[in-house]
Design an enzyme around this catalytic site. Sequence first.
Site, PDB file in Angstrom:
ATOM      1  N   SER A 125       0.857  -1.194   0.000  1.00 51.62           N
ATOM      2  CA  SER A 125       0.000   0.000   0.000  1.00 51.62           C
ATOM      3  C   SER A 125       0.886   1.236   0.000  1.00 51.62           C
ATOM      4  O   SER A 125       1.919   1.251   0.681  1.00 51.62           O
ATOM      5  CB  SER A 125      -0.901   0.066   1.233  1.00 51.62           C
ATOM      6  OG  SER A 125      -1.669   1.268   1.222  1.00 51.62           O
ATOM      7  N   TYR A 155      -6.598   6.561   2.348  1.00 56.05           N
ATOM      8  CA  TYR A 155      -5.734   5.641   3.085  1.00 56.05           C
ATOM      9  C   TYR A 155      -6.434   5.104   4.331  1.00 56.05           C
ATOM     10  O   TYR A 155      -6.481   3.892   4.570  1.00 56.05           O
ATOM     11  CB  TYR A 155      -4.435   6.353   3.474  1.00 56.05           C
ATOM     12  CG  TYR A 155      -3.434   5.476   4.187  1.00 56.05           C
ATOM     13  CD1 TYR A 155      -2.909   4.337   3.567  1.00 56.05           C
ATOM     14  CD2 TYR A 155      -2.973   5.795   5.456  1.00 56.05           C
ATOM     15  CE1 TYR A 155      -1.969   3.542   4.213  1.00 56.05           C
ATOM     16  CE2 TYR A 155      -2.028   5.012   6.101  1.00 56.05           C
ATOM     17  CZ  TYR A 155      -1.530   3.886   5.478  1.00 56.05           C
ATOM     18  OH  TYR A 155      -0.598   3.103   6.121  1.00 56.05           O
ATOM     19  N   TYR A 211     -13.084 -12.855   6.862  1.00 58.62           N
ATOM     20  CA  TYR A 211     -12.477 -14.129   6.459  1.00 58.62           C
ATOM     21  C   TYR A 211     -12.266 -15.028   7.671  1.00 58.62           C
ATOM     22  O   TYR A 211     -12.465 -16.245   7.603  1.00 58.62           O
ATOM     23  CB  TYR A 211     -11.143 -13.881   5.750  1.00 58.62           C
ATOM     24  CG  TYR A 211     -11.223 -13.948   4.241  1.00 58.62           C
ATOM     25  CD1 TYR A 211     -10.645 -14.981   3.527  1.00 58.62           C
ATOM     26  CD2 TYR A 211     -11.897 -12.957   3.523  1.00 58.62           C
ATOM     27  CE1 TYR A 211     -10.714 -15.038   2.142  1.00 58.62           C
ATOM     28  CE2 TYR A 211     -11.971 -13.003   2.138  1.00 58.62           C
ATOM     29  CZ  TYR A 211     -11.383 -14.056   1.451  1.00 58.62           C
ATOM     30  OH  TYR A 211     -11.456 -14.101   0.087  1.00 58.62           O
TER      31      TYR A 211
END
Length: 370
Positions: free
Chosen positions: A76, A146, A160
Site C-alpha cells: 500500500s 488511506y 475471512y
Amino acid sequence: MRVVVTGGAGFVGSHLCEALLRRGDTVWCVDNFATGEPANVAPLIAATSRFRLLHADVTEPFDLPGPVDAVAHLASPASPPDYHRLPLETLAVGSRGTEHALRLAHAHGARFVLASTSEVYGDPHVHPQPEGYWGNVNPLGPRSVYDEAKRYAEALTAAYRRSLHANTGIVRIFNTYGPRMRPYDGRVVSTFVRQALAGSPLTLHGDGSQTRSFCYVDDLVRALVAMLDSDCAGPVNLGNPREFTVRELADLVLTLTGSASAIVHRPLPVDDPTRRRPVIARAGQQLGWRPEIGLETGLRRTIDWFASQAARADRAIEAARAERAERADRATGTTGSGSSGPSGSSGPSGPSTPAAHAPARGPAPVEAAR
C-alpha cells in the site's frame, strides 16, 4: 517457512524480508514498485536463492508455485504524498489487493497478517489509543483514501476469519522510521533528516505541539515476525509508547546532525492528528514484544544511513561528470599530455589544457548501507 510479503520492496517490507531470510525462511516478495524501491531488495536477490521477486500488482489476481505457509500483506502507499498522488490505487490495494492476498493465504491454509495502521483511529478523541477505540475518521477528507482503505481491509480480514475460519491477524502500525525511508516520502522523520543534512530549513507544520510516537524499524519487524508465528487475531497496536512533540523531534534532529538549519512554520494539513500514542499492552501479552530502541539511538542510525546515501549519490555524480569529461576529451583528441616537440608544443592537437592533464576520477568504492 515459505512466506509471501506483499509490498516487500518497500521501507518496512524489505526489512521484514531480510529478517525472515536471516532465520532461514524462503521469501516471495510481491511488489509493483509503485512506491517500493528495487534497490531495497537487489542485495537479497544477489545473496540467496531463498529470495524470489514477483513483479506484480496485487490488485490483480496472482498465484505462486509451491506451498505457502504465511502471507504478510504490507502492499500500500503509506505516506501522504504517495496516497494523495495515488488515491484510486490506494483504495484498490486496500480492497481488491487485500482480498487477493487473503485468497492466496486461505487457498494454501496459510497464516495471514494484515499490516494496518494507526490511521484507522483518525484524529483520536481517546488518548492514548487502545485497540478497542473505534476512531474518529473523516470518510471524505484528503486522508480518507488511506484511512478507509485500511479500515475496509481490517473488516475484510475479520470477515475471512469469522466466515471461513481463516488464520488471520491484524496489526496497527504507528509511526515507524529507519534506514531505507525515501528522502521525499513526506514522513516527518525522513523530511527533517533530509532537510537538516542539506542545511535547508526544517518545515514544521503548525506550532509543533502535535505529538507522535516513533518506533525504530528493527523493533517493528521483530513484532511482525512474532505476529506471523502466532495465531493471534488482533488487532494489535505496534509502536513505541514514548510520546514526543514534533518540535521536540525537530530539535533532536538538529542536535544530532549538528545542523544550523532554521525552522519554518507551515499550516497544518487537513485532518492531521493532534496526538498519537499507542497502548501496547496487548502486544506484550500476546506477542511478548516491547520496543527496545530509543529515539536518539534510532535517529543516529537513520541519520548515518541518510548521510551514506547522500555521499554515495555525490560520488556517482562526480563519476558521471568525470566520464562525460573524458568522453568529450576523447572526441576532441585532447586526452593525455602528449609528447613535447622541440619547440615545446604538445603535439598535433595543440596546447593541452589543465583539464586534459587531470586524471579521470573513477567511482569510489560503494559503502554498504546500514
